[in-house]
Scaffold this active site. Sequence first.
Site, mmCIF file in Angstrom:
data_model
loop_
_atom_site.group_PDB
_atom_site.id
_atom_site.type_symbol
_atom_site.label_atom_id
_atom_site.label_comp_id
_atom_site.label_asym_id
_atom_site.label_seq_id
_atom_site.Cartn_x
_atom_site.Cartn_y
_atom_site.Cartn_z
ATOM 1 N N GLY A 10 0.833 -1.207 0.000
ATOM 2 C CA GLY A 10 0.000 0.000 0.000
ATOM 3 C C GLY A 10 0.866 1.254 0.000
ATOM 4 N N ASP A 36 -3.422 -12.243 3.762
ATOM 5 C CA ASP A 36 -4.716 -11.572 3.895
ATOM 6 C C ASP A 36 -5.034 -11.521 5.391
ATOM 7 O OD1 ASP A 36 -7.383 -10.859 4.044
ATOM 8 O OD2 ASP A 36 -7.975 -12.064 2.314
ATOM 9 N N ILE A 37 -5.130 -10.330 5.940
ATOM 10 C CA ILE A 37 -5.295 -10.219 7.409
ATOM 11 C C ILE A 37 -6.662 -10.695 7.889
ATOM 12 C CG2 ILE A 37 -3.573 -8.373 7.675
ATOM 13 C CD1 ILE A 37 -6.014 -6.428 8.100
ATOM 14 N N TRP A 61 -9.001 -1.669 4.486
ATOM 15 C CA TRP A 61 -9.953 -1.224 3.450
ATOM 16 C C TRP A 61 -9.927 0.294 3.526
ATOM 17 C CZ3 TRP A 61 -14.665 -3.792 1.167
ATOM 18 C CH2 TRP A 61 -15.505 -2.867 0.545
ATOM 19 N N THR A 62 -9.465 0.966 2.485
ATOM 20 C CA THR A 62 -9.305 2.425 2.546
ATOM 21 C C THR A 62 -10.239 3.180 1.598
ATOM 22 O OG1 THR A 62 -7.470 2.271 0.984
ATOM 23 C CG2 THR A 62 -6.901 2.317 3.320
ATOM 24 N N TYR A 125 -16.657 3.885 7.098
ATOM 25 C CA TYR A 125 -15.206 3.697 7.197
ATOM 26 C C TYR A 125 -14.713 4.051 8.610
ATOM 27 C CZ TYR A 125 -10.230 4.868 6.576
ATOM 28 O OH TYR A 125 -8.863 4.970 6.732
HETATM 29 N N1 NAP Z 1 -5.129 7.370 3.044
HETATM 30 C C1 NAP Z 1 -5.455 8.187 4.026
HETATM 31 O O1 NAP Z 1 -5.751 9.374 3.816
HETATM 32 C C2 NAP Z 1 -5.432 7.692 5.450
HETATM 33 C C3 NAP Z 1 -5.694 8.588 6.490
HETATM 34 C C4 NAP Z 1 -5.631 8.137 7.821
HETATM 35 C C5 NAP Z 1 -5.316 6.819 8.078
HETATM 36 N N2 NAP Z 1 -5.101 5.962 7.051
HETATM 37 C C6 NAP Z 1 -4.769 4.575 7.369
HETATM 38 O O2 NAP Z 1 -3.431 4.345 6.975
HETATM 39 C C7 NAP Z 1 -3.247 2.951 6.670
HETATM 40 C C8 NAP Z 1 -2.545 2.820 5.324
HETATM 41 O O3 NAP Z 1 -3.381 3.394 4.344
HETATM 42 P P1 NAP Z 1 -2.881 3.730 2.865
HETATM 43 O O4 NAP Z 1 -3.262 5.129 2.598
HETATM 44 O O5 NAP Z 1 -1.477 3.257 2.666
HETATM 45 O O6 NAP Z 1 -3.897 2.822 2.032
HETATM 46 P P2 NAP Z 1 -3.653 1.838 0.797
HETATM 47 O O7 NAP Z 1 -2.674 2.425 -0.155
HETATM 48 O O8 NAP Z 1 -5.028 1.493 0.308
HETATM 49 O O9 NAP Z 1 -2.983 0.573 1.477
HETATM 50 C C9 NAP Z 1 -3.721 -0.384 2.157
HETATM 51 C C10 NAP Z 1 -3.159 -1.725 1.751
HETATM 52 O O10 NAP Z 1 -3.877 -2.728 2.480
HETATM 53 C C11 NAP Z 1 -4.140 -3.795 1.580
HETATM 54 N N3 NAP Z 1 -5.254 -4.593 2.070
HETATM 55 C C12 NAP Z 1 -6.582 -4.336 1.990
HETATM 56 N N4 NAP Z 1 -7.280 -5.344 2.553
HETATM 57 C C13 NAP Z 1 -6.361 -6.253 2.989
HETATM 58 C C14 NAP Z 1 -6.444 -7.497 3.636
HETATM 59 N N5 NAP Z 1 -7.631 -8.038 3.936
HETATM 60 N N6 NAP Z 1 -5.312 -8.143 3.943
HETATM 61 C C15 NAP Z 1 -4.100 -7.613 3.631
HETATM 62 N N7 NAP Z 1 -3.950 -6.445 3.006
HETATM 63 C C16 NAP Z 1 -5.069 -5.772 2.692
HETATM 64 C C17 NAP Z 1 -4.428 -3.122 0.260
HETATM 65 O O11 NAP Z 1 -4.302 -4.030 -0.793
HETATM 66 P P3 NAP Z 1 -5.197 -3.840 -2.128
HETATM 67 O O12 NAP Z 1 -4.841 -2.488 -2.660
HETATM 68 O O13 NAP Z 1 -4.769 -4.986 -2.971
HETATM 69 O O14 NAP Z 1 -6.618 -3.898 -1.664
HETATM 70 C C18 NAP Z 1 -3.350 -2.038 0.253
HETATM 71 O O15 NAP Z 1 -2.145 -2.530 -0.278
HETATM 72 C C19 NAP Z 1 -4.645 2.342 6.739
HETATM 73 O O16 NAP Z 1 -4.827 1.760 8.002
HETATM 74 C C20 NAP Z 1 -5.571 3.534 6.609
HETATM 75 O O17 NAP Z 1 -6.834 3.290 7.205
HETATM 76 C C21 NAP Z 1 -5.131 6.365 5.740
#
Ligand code: NAP
Length: 284
Positions: A10, A36-37, A61-62, A125
């Site tokens: 991610g 897969d978590i 899930w984002t 979410y």
């Molecule tokens: N983006 C934001 O603005 C934001 C803000 C605050 C907090 N966060 C948190 O920061 C963290 C990282 O987010 P990010 O922005 O890096 O999002 P991201 O790019 O969507 O990364 C999330 C990763 O988790 C993977 N994933 C989804 N379901 C999974 C599962 N069941 N098992 C294993 N892997 C799984 C996704 O794979 P696929 O792509 O193949 O589904 C993706 O590679 C998350 O906890 C998110 O909630 C994000």
Amino acid sequence: MRLLITGSAGMLGQDLVAAARAAGHEVLAFPRAELDIVDASAVAQALSAAHPEVVVNCAAWTNVDGAESDEAGALVANGAGAGNVARAAAATGAWTVHVSSDYVFDGSKRDPYVESDPVNPLSAYGRTKLAGERAVAEAAPGRHTIVRSSWLFGTGGPCFPATILRLAGERDELNVVNDQVGCPTFTGHLASALVEIGARRTSGILHVAGGGTCSWFEFAREIVSRAGLACEVKPCTTAEMPRPATRPAYSVLRSERGDEAPRLSEWTQGLSAFMAAVPAVSAR
Ligand SMILES: NC(=O)c1ccc[n+]([C@@H]2O[C@H](COP(=O)([O-])OP(=O)(O)OC[C@H]3O[C@@H](n4cnc5c(N)ncnc54)[C@H](OP(=O)(O)O)[C@@H]3O)[C@@H](O)[C@H]2O)c1
């Protein structure tokens, strides 16, 4: 330190792998395709075989709007999945660092949210991220850090600055919401902080977000100006741009835990780092 990272492909996961390796740690990176978590027994097996000292869960899930129409799907990853990681980590004696979100708050405050502020998510979410925090706390009591961050942007995935750069290159004018205020956070900066938190094993909830605040409009205006694009960025209201998920109007995160919480650089510095890498991003 021997660090295991879930969701390693991610946007944040990629920067975390790089930051941990750069700091000289041994990194075990698990993208979704390899772990897969949601699959509790696969998680238990992977962690028991890997014997990490610290596990950082970047998997989630984002899709914020998508969660509105499939909350159960989002919950299984963000709630149960987070619990699976923390339970397996605790069983192998590892510390869990779990990443959560500003969307656990309702945005009704007008001064920064600190760790002890009451939560009240407005979106599916946000509810699933809160369920994840609770699942982690229950599965690994006294052996976890929950790191709430916000408005992530980075070179490893789709993000707001990348979208604005694309749209501003295609259009003469862009309307961007000016009544949601938060802290943009560069994933490169957050990644280094997560490595530090893993090494320190600070217990409980920590707010770690980019310094400074802005609205999405102000963020977009800065991106377009730095890129030297001619597109005019205009402010609009959330009501004028309805989306399936309700976002908090104000979600500035700050820490009440003093030196326990790493302080990140200003979001404008994060944007400089992002812009410096933009040619590499657009070449992908
Ligand atoms: N983006 C934001 O603005 C934001 C803000 C605050 C907090 N966060 C948190 O920061 C963290 C990282 O987010 P990010 O922005 O890096 O999002 P991201 O790019 O969507 O990364 C999330 C990763 O988790 C993977 N994933 C989804 N379901 C999974 C599962 N069941 N098992 C294993 N892997 C799984 C996704 O794979 P696929 O792509 O193949 O589904 C993706 O590679 C998350 O906890 C998110 O909630 C994000």
